[in-house]
Design a protein around this motif. Structure first.
Motif, PDB file in Angstrom:
ATOM      1  N   LEU A 111       0.342  -1.235   0.039  1.00  0.00           N
ATOM      2  CA  LEU A 111       0.509  -0.354   0.123  1.00  0.00           C
ATOM      3  C   LEU A 111       0.841   1.582  -0.094  1.00  0.00           C
ATOM      4  CD1 LEU A 111      -2.746  -0.982   2.567  1.00  0.00           C
ATOM      5  CD2 LEU A 111      -2.948  -0.792   0.176  1.00  0.00           C
ATOM      6  N   MET A 112       1.793   1.187   0.439  1.00  0.00           N
ATOM      7  CA  MET A 112       3.192   2.234   0.555  1.00  0.00           C
ATOM      8  C   MET A 112       3.837   2.372  -0.806  1.00  0.00           C
ATOM      9  SD  MET A 112       5.240   1.710   3.553  1.00  0.00           S
ATOM     10  CE  MET A 112       6.642   2.399   3.453  1.00  0.00           C
ATOM     11  N   ILE A 113       3.909   1.393  -1.021  1.00  0.00           N
ATOM     12  CA  ILE A 113       4.246   1.285  -3.011  1.00  0.00           C
ATOM     13  C   ILE A 113       2.767   2.307  -3.590  1.00  0.00           C
ATOM     14  CG2 ILE A 113       5.098   0.393  -4.853  1.00  0.00           C
ATOM     15  CD1 ILE A 113       6.696  -1.713  -2.420  1.00  0.00           C
ATOM     16  N   ALA A 114       1.894   1.740  -3.780  1.00  0.00           N
ATOM     17  CA  ALA A 114       0.759   2.431  -4.294  1.00  0.00           C
ATOM     18  C   ALA A 114       0.623   3.802  -4.457  1.00  0.00           C
ATOM     19  CB  ALA A 114      -0.722   1.472  -4.055  1.00  0.00           C
ATOM     20  N   GLY A 115       0.850   4.299  -2.513  1.00  0.00           N
ATOM     21  CA  GLY A 115       0.586   5.722  -2.823  1.00  0.00           C
ATOM     22  C   GLY A 115       1.441   6.574  -3.506  1.00  0.00           C
ATOM     23  N   ALA A 116       3.213   5.993  -2.728  1.00  0.00           N
ATOM     24  CA  ALA A 116       4.710   6.150  -3.805  1.00  0.00           C
ATOM     25  C   ALA A 116       4.119   6.623  -5.278  1.00  0.00           C
ATOM     26  CB  ALA A 116       5.522   5.750  -3.579  1.00  0.00           C
ATOM     27  N   ILE A 117       3.897   5.090  -6.266  1.00  0.00           N
ATOM     28  CA  ILE A 117       4.022   5.379  -7.627  1.00  0.00           C
ATOM     29  C   ILE A 117       3.072   5.945  -8.371  1.00  0.00           C
ATOM     30  CG2 ILE A 117       2.576   3.371  -7.956  1.00  0.00           C
ATOM     31  CD1 ILE A 117       4.352   1.665 -10.147  1.00  0.00           C
ATOM     32  N   THR A 118       1.951   6.447  -7.639  1.00  0.00           N
ATOM     33  CA  THR A 118       0.831   7.267  -8.115  1.00  0.00           C
ATOM     34  C   THR A 118       0.531   8.424  -7.840  1.00  0.00           C
ATOM     35  OG1 THR A 118      -0.876   6.538  -6.250  1.00  0.00           O
ATOM     36  CG2 THR A 118      -1.159   5.233  -8.354  1.00  0.00           C
ATOM     37  N   LYS A 119       2.247   9.379  -7.265  1.00  0.00           N
ATOM     38  CA  LYS A 119       2.748  10.592  -6.426  1.00  0.00           C
ATOM     39  C   LYS A 119       1.358  10.934  -5.784  1.00  0.00           C
ATOM     40  CE  LYS A 119       5.159  11.361 -10.342  1.00  0.00           C
ATOM     41  NZ  LYS A 119       5.197  11.757 -12.202  1.00  0.00           N
ATOM     42  N   GLY A 120       0.991   9.832  -4.995  1.00  0.00           N
ATOM     43  CA  GLY A 120      -0.442  10.036  -3.990  1.00  0.00           C
ATOM     44  C   GLY A 120       0.304  10.253  -2.440  1.00  0.00           C
ATOM     45  N   ASP A 121      -0.418  10.587  -1.309  1.00  0.00           N
ATOM     46  CA  ASP A 121      -0.274  11.249  -0.113  1.00  0.00           C
ATOM     47  C   ASP A 121      -0.615   9.590   0.885  1.00  0.00           C
ATOM     48  OD1 ASP A 121       0.302  11.859   2.113  1.00  0.00           O
ATOM     49  OD2 ASP A 121      -0.603  14.014   1.639  1.00  0.00           O
ATOM     50  N   VAL A 122      -0.500   8.548   0.613  1.00  0.00           N
ATOM     51  CA  VAL A 122      -1.318   7.537   1.664  1.00  0.00           C
ATOM     52  C   VAL A 122      -1.213   7.882   2.966  1.00  0.00           C
ATOM     53  CG1 VAL A 122      -1.628   5.202   1.035  1.00  0.00           C
ATOM     54  CG2 VAL A 122      -1.801   6.380  -0.725  1.00  0.00           C
ATOM     55  N   LEU A 123      -1.466   7.461   3.969  1.00  0.00           N
ATOM     56  CA  LEU A 123      -1.792   7.165   5.163  1.00  0.00           C
ATOM     57  C   LEU A 123      -2.210   5.239   5.101  1.00  0.00           C
ATOM     58  CD1 LEU A 123      -1.119   7.556   8.013  1.00  0.00           C
ATOM     59  CD2 LEU A 123      -3.255   9.058   8.610  1.00  0.00           C
ATOM     60  N   VAL A 124      -0.816   4.665   5.988  1.00  0.00           N
ATOM     61  CA  VAL A 124      -1.041   3.083   5.702  1.00  0.00           C
ATOM     62  C   VAL A 124      -1.191   3.145   7.386  1.00  0.00           C
ATOM     63  CG1 VAL A 124      -0.326   0.752   5.314  1.00  0.00           C
ATOM     64  CG2 VAL A 124      -0.132   2.824   3.694  1.00  0.00           C
ATOM     65  N   GLN A 125      -2.846   2.498   8.138  1.00  0.00           N
ATOM     66  CA  GLN A 125      -2.618   2.770   9.191  1.00  0.00           C
ATOM     67  C   GLN A 125      -2.478   1.782   9.870  1.00  0.00           C
ATOM     68  OE1 GLN A 125      -6.526   5.257   9.155  1.00  0.00           O
ATOM     69  NE2 GLN A 125      -4.928   6.398  11.038  1.00  0.00           N
ATOM     70  N   LYS A 126      -2.720   1.008  10.867  1.00  0.00           N
ATOM     71  CA  LYS A 126      -2.793  -0.143  11.860  1.00  0.00           C
ATOM     72  C   LYS A 126      -1.701  -1.248  11.921  1.00  0.00           C
ATOM     73  CE  LYS A 126      -7.619  -0.307  13.699  1.00  0.00           C
ATOM     74  NZ  LYS A 126      -8.568  -1.450  13.438  1.00  0.00           N
ATOM     75  N   CYS A 127      -0.045  -1.029  11.237  1.00  0.00           N
ATOM     76  CA  CYS A 127       0.948  -1.572  10.831  1.00  0.00           C
ATOM     77  C   CYS A 127       1.809  -1.228  11.871  1.00  0.00           C
ATOM     78  CB  CYS A 127       0.868  -1.142   9.293  1.00  0.00           C
ATOM     79  SG  CYS A 127       2.322   0.762   9.563  1.00  0.00           S
ATOM     80  N   ASN A 128       2.906  -2.141  12.215  1.00  0.00           N
ATOM     81  CA  ASN A 128       4.141  -1.451  12.743  1.00  0.00           C
ATOM     82  C   ASN A 128       5.518  -1.728  11.606  1.00  0.00           C
ATOM     83  OD1 ASN A 128       6.093  -1.752  15.016  1.00  0.00           O
ATOM     84  ND2 ASN A 128       6.008  -4.250  15.055  1.00  0.00           N
ATOM     85  N   PRO A 129       5.691  -0.148  11.691  1.00  0.00           N
ATOM     86  CA  PRO A 129       6.351   0.746  10.956  1.00  0.00           C
ATOM     87  C   PRO A 129       8.458  -0.139  10.691  1.00  0.00           C
ATOM     88  CG  PRO A 129       5.157   2.684  12.006  1.00  0.00           C
ATOM     89  CD  PRO A 129       4.713   1.124  12.566  1.00  0.00           C
ATOM     90  N   GLN A 130       8.453  -0.773  12.361  1.00  0.00           N
ATOM     91  CA  GLN A 130       9.628  -1.104  12.671  1.00  0.00           C
ATOM     92  C   GLN A 130       9.002  -2.303  12.196  1.00  0.00           C
ATOM     93  OE1 GLN A 130       9.692  -2.347  16.922  1.00  0.00           O
ATOM     94  NE2 GLN A 130      10.576  -0.251  17.336  1.00  0.00           N
ATOM     95  N   ASP A 131       8.839  -3.552  11.485  1.00  0.00           N
ATOM     96  CA  ASP A 131       8.586  -4.404  10.624  1.00  0.00           C
ATOM     97  C   ASP A 131       8.739  -3.660   8.950  1.00  0.00           C
ATOM     98  OD1 ASP A 131       8.905  -5.352  13.335  1.00  0.00           O
ATOM     99  OD2 ASP A 131       6.133  -6.200  12.459  1.00  0.00           O
ATOM    100  N   LEU A 132       8.873  -2.610   8.806  1.00  0.00           N
ATOM    101  CA  LEU A 132       9.064  -1.877   7.662  1.00  0.00           C
ATOM    102  C   LEU A 132      10.348  -1.769   7.224  1.00  0.00           C
ATOM    103  CD1 LEU A 132       5.194  -1.400   7.408  1.00  0.00           C
ATOM    104  CD2 LEU A 132       6.509  -2.484   5.772  1.00  0.00           C
ATOM    105  N   GLU A 133      10.972  -1.504   7.650  1.00  0.00           N
ATOM    106  CA  GLU A 133      12.450  -0.199   8.228  1.00  0.00           C
ATOM    107  C   GLU A 133      13.380  -0.442   7.088  1.00  0.00           C
ATOM    108  OE1 GLU A 133      14.534  -1.592  12.073  1.00  0.00           O
ATOM    109  OE2 GLU A 133      16.254   0.451  11.542  1.00  0.00           O
ATOM    110  N   ALA A 134      13.528  -1.760   6.110  1.00  0.00           N
ATOM    111  CA  ALA A 134      14.230  -2.301   5.104  1.00  0.00           C
ATOM    112  C   ALA A 134      13.392  -1.496   3.818  1.00  0.00           C
ATOM    113  CB  ALA A 134      14.437  -3.642   5.013  1.00  0.00           C
ATOM    114  N   LEU A 135      12.203  -1.461   3.692  1.00  0.00           N
ATOM    115  CA  LEU A 135      11.858  -0.835   3.135  1.00  0.00           C
ATOM    116  C   LEU A 135      11.816   0.197   3.149  1.00  0.00           C
ATOM    117  CD1 LEU A 135       9.771  -0.890   0.021  1.00  0.00           C
ATOM    118  CD2 LEU A 135       7.898  -0.735   2.267  1.00  0.00           C
ATOM    119  N   ILE A 136      11.373   1.163   4.113  1.00  0.00           N
ATOM    120  CA  ILE A 136      11.226   2.933   4.324  1.00  0.00           C
ATOM    121  C   ILE A 136      12.160   3.124   4.019  1.00  0.00           C
ATOM    122  CG2 ILE A 136      10.931   4.232   6.437  1.00  0.00           C
ATOM    123  CD1 ILE A 136       8.795   2.709   7.597  1.00  0.00           C
ATOM    124  N   ASN A 137      13.604   2.703   4.563  1.00  0.00           N
ATOM    125  CA  ASN A 137      14.998   3.243   3.695  1.00  0.00           C
ATOM    126  C   ASN A 137      14.845   3.281   2.483  1.00  0.00           C
ATOM    127  OD1 ASN A 137      15.574   3.308   7.072  1.00  0.00           O
ATOM    128  ND2 ASN A 137      16.789   1.652   7.318  1.00  0.00           N
TER     129      ASN A 137
END
Ligand code: UD1
Length: 417
Positions: free
Chosen positions: A238-264
């Motif tokens: 879902l993060m990539i869906a927001g990114a690829i469409t140049k949108g502004d997406v808030l992905v809720q009820k997730c654990n950002p710590q588990d997504l560190e490699a992607l976020i980096n």
């Protein structure tokens, strides 16, 4: 057969909630086989793979009931110790019933899962781990026949990190006599979620989330209640869906710590990303740079996000080198992305992606596996015109209502016959 029709043009905006993690729910549902009585789970995603698991549990003599995202499994003494080919072939993760059945009943007959679109995916490490605990294993007529008097704790060093192998061994070791040490254990967050549930049932597991786990066997486990962790792969998609469409997406009820490699990696590419304790927001970005990724076991870049990240790189500025080290044949999406106009040179383990910002155009494409189908949907969001993604049963195995979630953010996507 259903297909997904994606029309480009919309930039995704708004907030969306992540469902429970498929890859945590599956082993946890199989772990119920270790304890008779009623187990209750919350936040269980509505997915084909969960239905397949329920079917397999039912064939063994368990009953399950769903009430929205709450899922109950009633386990009685099993009527058979055999997991039949017809059920196992639908889902490779079915091999996870081996450890629990063997540990509790001293006998298990589980069909070999068979081939898979993303490499040969053997189960030798699962079987070696059971042997290390004292099981006798025979392969006959496409089935694994496993037997033991009582499993005995041992030190098991996995020569390769395996998520499923670690899970099978963890479950078996909970009821073994004595202590089991797992070295080079997988550290995925889903392993931690499984350990939490096993401990709630009375298991004695420590070290989960690190590469060395210790499990002291106990006599008996009792059912408990647990809420399944959020799906980090869905969150990343879902993060990539927001990114690829140049949108502004808030992905809720997730654990950002588990997504560190992607976020980096997304930050390195130029995206601005904000996190809270349980949400990730991807801010609109007009252009982004190509970055290289190499998939590897957690906490490094997840192989299950490789195809989706590749879709993002097909429209980046510059050239990205994508290296897949976890599975041997996980570039099946490359040819399909190329049908949309992507410029990619795939080799065995490496794909070179020359980004073409705004350069994709819609076409009919075919999903080849679960995450590959997600990458085609993502590319379809920005490929000029219409993209028709076929074989989306792959998508239904692992994404709960992806089209509904993307539509709620403004995507033009619908299921067609
Ligand atoms: C799990 C996930 C899957 C994810 C993968 C890697 C579930 C249900 N599935 O799959 O989504 O992509 O982890 O993060 O949780 N291997 C062997 N012998 C074995 C077992 C594995 O050689 O006995 C190899 C595999 O072929 C692969 C590598 O080890 O190359 C890692 O596989 P593994 O971690 O076991 O993946 P799964 O548990 O099948």
């Amino acid at each position: 057969m259903d297909k997904m029709l994606v029309t480009s043009g919309a930039s995704l905006n708004g907030s969306v909630e992540v469902s429970g993690a498929k890859n945590a729910a599956l082993p946890i549902l199989f772990s119920t086989l270790l304890a008779e009585g009623e187990h209750t789970f919350d936040n269980v995603p509505m997915l084909k793979d969960i239905e397949s698991t329920a079917e397999l549990l039912q064939s063994l003599g368990c009953e399950s009931k769903r009430d929205g995202h709450t899922f109950r499994v009633h386990v009685t003494k099993l009527k058979t110790f055999e997991a039949h080919y017809d059920l196992v072939r639908k889902m490779r993760a079915s091999i996870l019933c081996l450890g629990p059945i063997l540990a509790k009943y001293g006998e298990a007959v589980v069909s070999l899962p068979g081939g898979c679109a993303i490499g040969t995916r053997p189960i030798d490490l699962h079987l070696d781990a059971m042997k290390a605990l004292g099981a006798e294993i025979e392969l006959k007529d496409g089935y694994v026949l496993a037997k033991c008097k009582k499993l005995k704790g041992a030190t098991v060093l996995f020569e390769k990190t395996t998520v499923g192998g670690t899970e099978n061994l963890m479950m078996a070791a909970t009821l073994a006599e004595g202590t089991t040490i797992i070295e080079n254990a997988a550290k995925e967050p889903e392993i931690v979620d499984l350990a939490i549930y096993l401990n709630k049932m009375g298991a004695k597991i420590t070290g989960h989330g690190t590469s060395v786990m210790r499990i002291e066997g106990v006599e008996k486990l009792t059912p408990a209640r647990h809420s399944i962790m959020p799906d980090r792969i869905e969150a990343g998609t879902l993060m990539i869906a927001g990114a690829i469409t140049k949108g502004d997406v808030l992905v809720q009820k997730c654990n950002p710590q588990d997504l560190e490699a992607l976020i980096n990696k997304m930050r390195e590419s130029g995206f601005k990303i904000e996190t809270t304790k349980d949400s990730v927001r991807v801010l609109p970005q007009d252009k982004w740079e190509a970055v290289d990724i190499t998939t590897a076991p957690h906490p490094l870049f997840a192989t299950d996000l490789q195809a989706q990240f590749m879709a993002l790189m097909t429209v980046a500025h510059g050239t990205s080198v994508i290296t897949e080290t976890v599975f041997e044949n996980r570039f099946m999406h490359v040819n399909e992305l190329m049908r949309l106009g992507a410029d990619i040179t795939p080799k065995t383990q490496v794909a070179v992606v020359r980004g073409k910002p705004g350069g994709l155009s819609g076409a009919p494409v075919m999903a080849t596996d679960l995450r590959a189908s997600a990458s085609l949907v993502l590319a379809g969001l920005v490929a000029k015109g219409e993209t028709l993604v076929g074989r989306i049963y792959h998508l239904d195995r692992g994404y709960e209502n992806l089209e509904g979630k993307l539509s709620s953010l403004g995507a033009k996507i619908k299921r067609v016959q």
